[in-house]
Motif scaffolding. Structure first.
Motif, short mmCIF file in Angstrom:
data_model
loop_
_atom_site.label_atom_id
_atom_site.label_comp_id
_atom_site.label_asym_id
_atom_site.label_seq_id
_atom_site.Cartn_x
_atom_site.Cartn_y
_atom_site.Cartn_z
N ALA B 184 0.66 -1.05 -0.47
CA ALA B 184 0.03 0.22 -0.56
C ALA B 184 0.36 1.18 0.22
N LEU B 185 1.45 1.48 0.78
CA LEU B 185 3.00 2.64 0.61
C LEU B 185 2.93 2.87 -0.76
N ALA B 186 3.56 1.74 -1.24
CA ALA B 186 4.25 1.67 -2.55
C ALA B 186 3.82 3.06 -3.26
N MET B 187 2.25 2.67 -3.43
CA MET B 187 1.81 3.92 -4.06
C MET B 187 1.80 6.07 -3.92
N ASP B 188 2.98 5.47 -2.46
CA ASP B 188 2.82 6.69 -2.25
C ASP B 188 1.91 7.69 -1.59
N PRO B 189 0.50 7.12 -0.65
CA PRO B 189 -0.47 7.57 -0.59
C PRO B 189 -0.66 8.37 0.58
N ASP B 190 -1.65 9.13 0.13
CA ASP B 190 -1.70 10.15 1.05
C ASP B 190 -2.59 9.78 2.41
N VAL B 191 -3.60 9.28 2.16
CA VAL B 191 -4.21 8.12 3.47
C VAL B 191 -3.73 6.51 3.51
N MET B 192 -3.63 6.16 4.41
CA MET B 192 -3.90 4.48 4.53
C MET B 192 -4.87 4.77 5.74
N LEU B 193 -5.60 3.20 5.28
CA LEU B 193 -6.28 2.71 6.08
C LEU B 193 -6.47 1.76 6.50
N PHE B 194 -6.57 1.18 7.84
CA PHE B 194 -6.56 0.01 8.08
C PHE B 194 -7.52 -1.31 8.39
N ASP B 195 -8.08 -1.62 8.08
CA ASP B 195 -9.48 -2.57 8.46
C ASP B 195 -8.66 -4.16 9.28
N GLU B 196 -9.10 -3.45 10.55
CA GLU B 196 -8.75 -4.88 11.22
C GLU B 196 -6.82 -5.48 11.51
N PRO B 197 -5.57 -5.02 11.02
CA PRO B 197 -4.85 -5.47 10.17
C PRO B 197 -3.97 -6.57 11.40
N THR B 198 -4.84 -6.51 12.33
CA THR B 198 -4.09 -7.62 13.12
C THR B 198 -5.08 -9.11 13.85
N SER B 199 -6.05 -8.37 13.11
CA SER B 199 -6.77 -9.40 13.46
C SER B 199 -6.93 -11.29 12.91
N ALA B 200 -6.26 -11.21 12.11
CA ALA B 200 -6.26 -12.42 11.74
C ALA B 200 -4.57 -13.23 11.46
N ILE B 201 -4.30 -12.21 12.66
CA ILE B 201 -2.78 -12.84 13.07
C ILE B 201 -2.68 -12.96 14.12
N ASP B 202 -1.47 -14.30 14.93
CA ASP B 202 -1.31 -14.93 15.56
C ASP B 202 -0.42 -14.00 16.94
N PRO B 203 -0.70 -14.00 18.45
CA PRO B 203 -0.87 -12.70 18.96
C PRO B 203 0.42 -12.53 19.02
N GLU B 204 1.31 -13.09 19.12
CA GLU B 204 2.80 -13.33 19.47
C GLU B 204 3.33 -12.61 18.08
N LEU B 205 2.49 -12.70 17.44
CA LEU B 205 3.41 -12.11 15.75
C LEU B 205 2.72 -10.54 15.73
N ARG B 206 1.96 -10.40 16.27
CA ARG B 206 0.99 -8.58 16.28
C ARG B 206 1.70 -7.67 16.19
N VAL B 207 2.62 -7.70 17.46
CA VAL B 207 3.99 -6.94 17.55
C VAL B 207 4.14 -5.96 16.47
N GLU B 208 4.58 -7.11 15.47
CA GLU B 208 5.99 -7.14 14.33
C GLU B 208 4.63 -5.92 13.43
N VAL B 209 3.71 -6.33 13.45
CA VAL B 209 2.57 -5.47 13.01
C VAL B 209 2.33 -3.89 13.21
N LEU B 210 2.34 -4.07 14.24
CA LEU B 210 1.91 -2.90 15.38
C LEU B 210 2.73 -1.94 15.07
N LYS B 211 4.52 -2.78 15.11
CA LYS B 211 5.67 -1.98 15.65
C LYS B 211 5.82 -0.91 13.94
N VAL B 212 5.10 -1.64 12.95
CA VAL B 212 5.68 -0.85 11.45
C VAL B 212 4.27 0.70 11.51
N MET B 213 3.18 0.17 11.67
CA MET B 213 2.11 1.04 11.72
C MET B 213 2.69 1.76 12.86
#
Lengths: 246, 278
Positions: B184-213
């Motif tokens: 999504a970032l490769a398109m150089d967006p003005d706005v980023m929308l996240f629809d429950e970005p961690t809901s489908a991820i194991d709890p242990e792995l969520r933190v890596e996504v949250l850190k990026v966000m």
């Protein structure tokens, strides 16, 4: 077994009917599948009716309808043309459903992702949907191609000189029925084998056997991140990072 | 879950010096007025009023079926609003429930509003790098080499520089979602929308996504996030909106909404979340 050469000699006719019918069916199936998946209900219903008519009525009936029935309207297609028309149109109904099931198997979320990325519906179809649908479409197409080759035997009933016609003729002339028909059957089976193999090869995804590790892969390119953009969000905006890198 | 990330100052100062900063500061990045959405007879959103300033991070929270995802999908027109007005970066996209731009303009617009989905929606037949390069080439018209270079930068940025030729099936959920964010970032967006970005991820792995966000938010990106990660929402957001039954029940800063919710329905929701932690 001298009669065997007579049967083998007409294999090209059976294969010709099969190939032309299959190509005709595959081409006509494209707009038929498109109509079947149309957002316009009347178009969808029309396509469904077409498909059900040609799938629901035996091919032999259609063969007779086209070969004998068209004479009522002053048209007298040859046996070969009637055979190709019948098998081609009947194939289009089956193949349209094969296309539809393949395309429908790709999750709607894939299209949503392409929409969100600004890809046009055409590009979405070509780059994302078709490559994913291809293995499923080819699997169905392969089964139908084999089925169609066997269906060409029906055309003997309207006088097309193909393998079954010759086999019948030989038996009427005193050849051993069991041997002739068994061997003819084996020839059909042997013809089907390479078709099944070819379709399997065509349907195989190019990434199917790709290993997971990067060491065993040849990168598409070897781009490296400029140091200032190693973590573009640290202290700069995305656009600034992008502009500095381009 | 425990996201061990300290709140860091937002970098809005540097944003203001950006070329588009002053102009953008005058108008909200996203403005939603009186928006409604119905599926047949079912009304899922009504009277939504929302404004996201440039560089602002808003979080939408609420129970399942409250309309959070539908609202965020309306923002990039994956769902067409039934009524109301939607403006993005000053451009009116929907007026009285009608989409104004033509199809080609819409494609251009969508590229400017990045979307990250709950189920990643990576293209399974393309490698991580190809996933990110595809739309750059076909939507933005970048040369393939240029697009690949940018994709590699972004993969490095999300900690996946060594995975660029991996297929999505060979990546963990957290890694897939990071590739999706990079895409999504490769398109150089003005706005980023996240629809429950961690809901489908194991709890242990969520933190890596949250850190990026989190890092993305700190860079000044305008973001709208639907999430059930309330601790994360509290840490990252400028504004939190609580939705229930298709309307915005309450809104405020994280401290206001989580610390002293005014509405009874918000109380119930937060109390229920607390109970599930026991």
């Amino acid at each position: 077994m001298i009669w065997l050469t007579d049967v083998l000699a007409v294999i090209p006719i059976s294969l010709f009917i099969w190939a032309v019918s299959l190509v005709l069916g595959a081409v006509v199936a494209v707009p038929t599948a498109g109509a079947r998946m149309s957002q316009l209900r009347p178009v969808r219903i029309l396509a469904a009716v077409y498909i059900e008519i040609f799938r629901g009525i035996p091919t032999l009936v259609w063969l007779f309808v086209i070969f004998f029935g068209l004479r009522t309207f002053g048209l007298s297609p040859t046996a070969l043309v009637s055979a190709i028309l019948t098998l081609g149109i009947a194939s289009s109904a089956y193949i349209a459903e094969t296309y539809r099931s393949g395309l429908s198997s790709v999750p709607i979320q894939q299209r949503e992702a392409t929409t969100a990325l600004g890809l046009s519906p055409r590009l979405s179809l070509i780059k994302i949907v078709l490559p994913q649908a291809k293995p499923i479409i080819f699997a169905g197409l392969g089964s139908y191609a084999i089925h169609l080759l066997k269906e060409t035997a029906l055309t003997s009933l309207i006088g097309v000189v193909e393998m079954m016609t010759v086999a019948n003729y030989l038996v009427e002339r005193g050849a051993n029925g069991l041997t002739v028909f068994f061997v003819t059957g084996v020839i059909y089976m042997l013809l089907c084998l390479p078709i099944a193999g070819a379709v399997r090869l065509l349907g195989r995804s190019r990434r199917q056997n790709r290993p997971a590790g990067p060491d065993s892969l040849t990168p598409l390119s070897t781009p490296t991140a400029p140091p200032e953009c190693a973590a573009p969000w640290h202290g700069m905006r995305w656009h600034e990072c992008n502009s500095s890198s381009t | 879950m425990n996201v061990s990330m300290e709140k860091q100052p937002r970098m809005t100062e540097t944003v203001q010096s950006a070329p588009r900063g002053q102009e953008a500061a005058e108008q909200p990045a996203v403005q939603v007025s009186n928006l409604g959405k119905s599926f047949g007879a079912v009304e899922v959103l009504r009277d939504i009023e929302l404004e996201i300033s440039t560089g602002e991070v808003i979080t939408l929270i609420g129970p399942s079926g409250s309309g959070k995802s539908t609202l965020i999908r309306c923002m990039n027109l994956l769902e067409t609003p039934s009524s109301g007005t939607l403006q993005v970066m000053g451009e009116t996209l929907v007026q009285d429930g009608k989409i104004l731009p033509k199809r080609s303009q819409l494609q251009e617009f969508r590229a400017k509003v990045g979307m990250v989905f709950q189920s990643f929606n990576l293209f399974p037949h393309l490698s991580a790098l190809e996933n990110i390069s595809l739309a750059q080439v076909h939507t933005l018209g970048r040369r393939r080499a240029e697009a690949d270079e940018r994709s590699a930068q972004l993969l490095d940025s999300v900690g996946l520089g060594q995975r660029m030729n991996h297929m999505p099936a060979h990546l963990s959920g957290g890694q897939q979602q990071r590739v999706a964010i990079a895409r999504a970032l490769a398109m150089d967006p003005d706005v980023m929308l996240f629809d429950e970005p961690t809901s489908a991820i194991d709890p242990e792995l969520r933190v890596e996504v949250l850190k990026v966000m989190r890092d993305l938010a700190q860079s000044g990106m305008t973001m709208a996030i639907v999430t059930h990660e309330l601790k994360f929402a509290r840490m990252i957001s400028d504004q939190v909106l609580f939705l229930a039954d298709g309307t915005i029940v309450e809104r405020g800063t994280p401290d206001e909404l989580f610390g002293a919710p005014q509405h009874e329905r918000t109380h119930q929701f937060l109390a229920a979340i607390e109970e599930t932690k026991l």
